[in-house]
Design a protein around this motif. Structure first.
Motif, short mmCIF file in Angstrom:
data_model
loop_
_atom_site.label_atom_id
_atom_site.label_comp_id
_atom_site.label_asym_id
_atom_site.label_seq_id
_atom_site.Cartn_x
_atom_site.Cartn_y
_atom_site.Cartn_z
N GLU A 1 -37.95 15.64 10.32
CA GLU A 1 -38.93 14.64 10.74
C GLU A 1 -39.36 13.82 9.53
O GLU A 1 -39.92 14.36 8.57
N HIS A 2 -39.07 12.52 9.58
CA HIS A 2 -39.44 11.60 8.52
C HIS A 2 -39.29 10.18 9.03
O HIS A 2 -38.73 9.96 10.10
N ASP A 3 -39.80 9.24 8.26
CA ASP A 3 -39.73 7.83 8.64
C ASP A 3 -38.72 7.05 7.83
O ASP A 3 -38.72 5.82 7.85
N TYR A 4 -37.88 7.72 7.08
CA TYR A 4 -36.90 7.04 6.23
C TYR A 4 -35.68 6.60 7.03
O TYR A 4 -35.25 7.29 7.96
N ILE A 5 -35.12 5.48 6.65
CA ILE A 5 -33.83 5.07 7.19
C ILE A 5 -32.79 5.90 6.44
O ILE A 5 -32.84 6.01 5.22
N TYR A 6 -31.85 6.48 7.16
CA TYR A 6 -30.90 7.36 6.51
C TYR A 6 -29.53 7.27 7.17
O TYR A 6 -29.39 6.80 8.29
N GLU A 7 -28.54 7.74 6.43
CA GLU A 7 -27.18 7.87 6.96
C GLU A 7 -26.68 9.27 6.63
O GLU A 7 -27.02 9.84 5.60
N VAL A 8 -25.91 9.82 7.53
CA VAL A 8 -25.27 11.12 7.31
C VAL A 8 -23.78 10.82 7.22
O VAL A 8 -23.17 10.37 8.19
N ILE A 9 -23.22 11.05 6.05
CA ILE A 9 -21.80 10.80 5.84
C ILE A 9 -21.11 12.15 5.74
O ILE A 9 -21.46 12.98 4.90
N VAL A 10 -20.16 12.38 6.62
CA VAL A 10 -19.46 13.67 6.68
C VAL A 10 -18.00 13.46 6.36
O VAL A 10 -17.33 12.62 6.96
N GLY A 11 -17.52 14.24 5.39
CA GLY A 11 -16.10 14.21 5.05
C GLY A 11 -15.41 15.42 5.65
O GLY A 11 -15.64 16.54 5.21
N ASN B 1 -26.55 6.74 12.78
CA ASN B 1 -26.82 7.59 11.62
C ASN B 1 -25.60 8.27 11.02
O ASN B 1 -25.60 8.61 9.84
N ILE B 2 -24.56 8.52 11.81
CA ILE B 2 -23.44 9.34 11.34
C ILE B 2 -22.21 8.49 11.08
O ILE B 2 -21.75 7.74 11.95
N THR B 3 -21.70 8.64 9.87
CA THR B 3 -20.43 8.03 9.48
C THR B 3 -19.46 9.16 9.17
O THR B 3 -19.78 10.06 8.39
N LEU B 4 -18.29 9.11 9.78
CA LEU B 4 -17.28 10.14 9.55
C LEU B 4 -16.18 9.62 8.65
O LEU B 4 -15.69 8.51 8.84
N LEU B 5 -15.80 10.44 7.70
CA LEU B 5 -14.63 10.19 6.88
C LEU B 5 -13.62 11.27 7.24
O LEU B 5 -13.75 12.42 6.82
N LEU B 6 -12.67 10.92 8.07
CA LEU B 6 -11.70 11.89 8.59
C LEU B 6 -10.43 11.78 7.76
O LEU B 6 -9.56 10.96 8.02
N ASN B 7 -10.34 12.63 6.76
CA ASN B 7 -9.23 12.58 5.82
C ASN B 7 -7.90 12.84 6.52
O ASN B 7 -7.80 13.74 7.36
#
Length: 190
Positions: free
Chosen positions: A5-15, A37-43
Motif C-alpha cells: 500500500e503506497h501512493d507511488y507510481i511504480y513498475e514491476v519488471i520481471v525477467g 504495472n507489470i513488464t515482462l522480459l521473457l528471455n
C-alpha cells in the motif's frame, strides 16, 4: 509486491530466464491482470543469474530500484517506509533492512539476517545485506553497470560486488527492521 500500500507510481519488471516450471504462464496471467504495472522480459535464451539480473536492471526507468527474487516476498509497508527514507536522506545511495528467514523444508520462519555493515571495510569481511531488502538510486545502479561491466565477469552472484561498489562510491544506510522474507531452500544457489 502488488499488495504493497503506497501512493507511488511504480513498475514491476520481471525477467523470466527460460523457466520450465510454468512460471511464464503465471507471469503472463499477472501481466494481463496488471498491464499498467507489470513488464515482462521473457528471455529466449538462458542468461543465468547475473545476466538476467542486469538485463532487468537495464530496463528500469524509475528513480529507485527495489528487488525481490521469485522465491522471496515483501512484508507490508516495505515500499512506503523505504521510499520515504530515501526521499528524506538525499545523501544515501542505497538503504537496506533485515530479512526474516523462512525455512522451506520446515515451513516456518526462524530468525532474521541483515546487519549494520554499511562501510566498505566491514562489507569486504562479510555480506550482511539481504538483496531483497535494498532500495537503490537507479542512476547509481546504471553508473555501476557502466563502470564495472558486471556481465563481463564470471561472477556466480550479482549482488555482493555491487554492494562493495556502493559502499565505496556512495553512502549505504541500514534500517534496523524486517521488511522482507528470505526463503531458505536446500538447493538454492546461495
Amino acid at each position: 509486491i502488488l499488495s504493497q500500500e503506497h501512493d507511488y507510481i511504480y513498475e514491476v519488471i520481471v525477467g523470466d530466464d527460460c523457466s520450465t516450471d510454468g512460471t511464464r504462464d503465471i507471469l503472463l496471467n499477472y501481466q494481463t491482470r496488471y498491464p499498467e504495472n507489470i513488464t515482462l522480459l521473457l528471455n529466449e535464451t538462458n542468461l543465468g543469474v547475473v545476466g538476467n539480473y542486469f538485463n532487468v536492471i537495464q530496463h528500469c526507468s524509475g528513480e529507485y530500484i527495489m528487488q525481490c527474487a521469485g522465491d522471496d516476498w515483501w512484508l507490508p509497508n516495505k515500499v512506503n517506509a523505504q521510499i520515504h527514507y530515501m526521499d528524506t536522506h538525499a545523501e544515501c545511495g542505497m538503504c537496506y533492512t533485515k530479512a526474516t528467514n523462512y525455512i522451506q523444508e520446515r515451513g516456518c520462519q526462524i530468525g532474521s539476517w541483515g546487519g549494520p555493515y554499511t562501510k566498505f571495510g566491514d562489507l569486504i569481511k562479510a555480506n550482511t545485506i539481504p538483496a531483497l531488502t535494498i532500495v537503490a538510486r537507479t542512476h547509481l545502479m546504471f553508473k555501476y553497470i557502466d563502470e564495472i561491466s558486471p556481465m563481463s565477469h564470471d561472477w556466480k552472484m550479482e549482488d555482493y560486488p555491487m554492494w562493495l561498489w556502493f559502499a565505496h562510491n556512495s553512502q549505504i544506510n541500514f534500517i534496523d527492521k524486517e521488511t522482507s522474507v528470505y526463503r531458505v531452500l536446500s538447493n538454492s544457489a546461495s
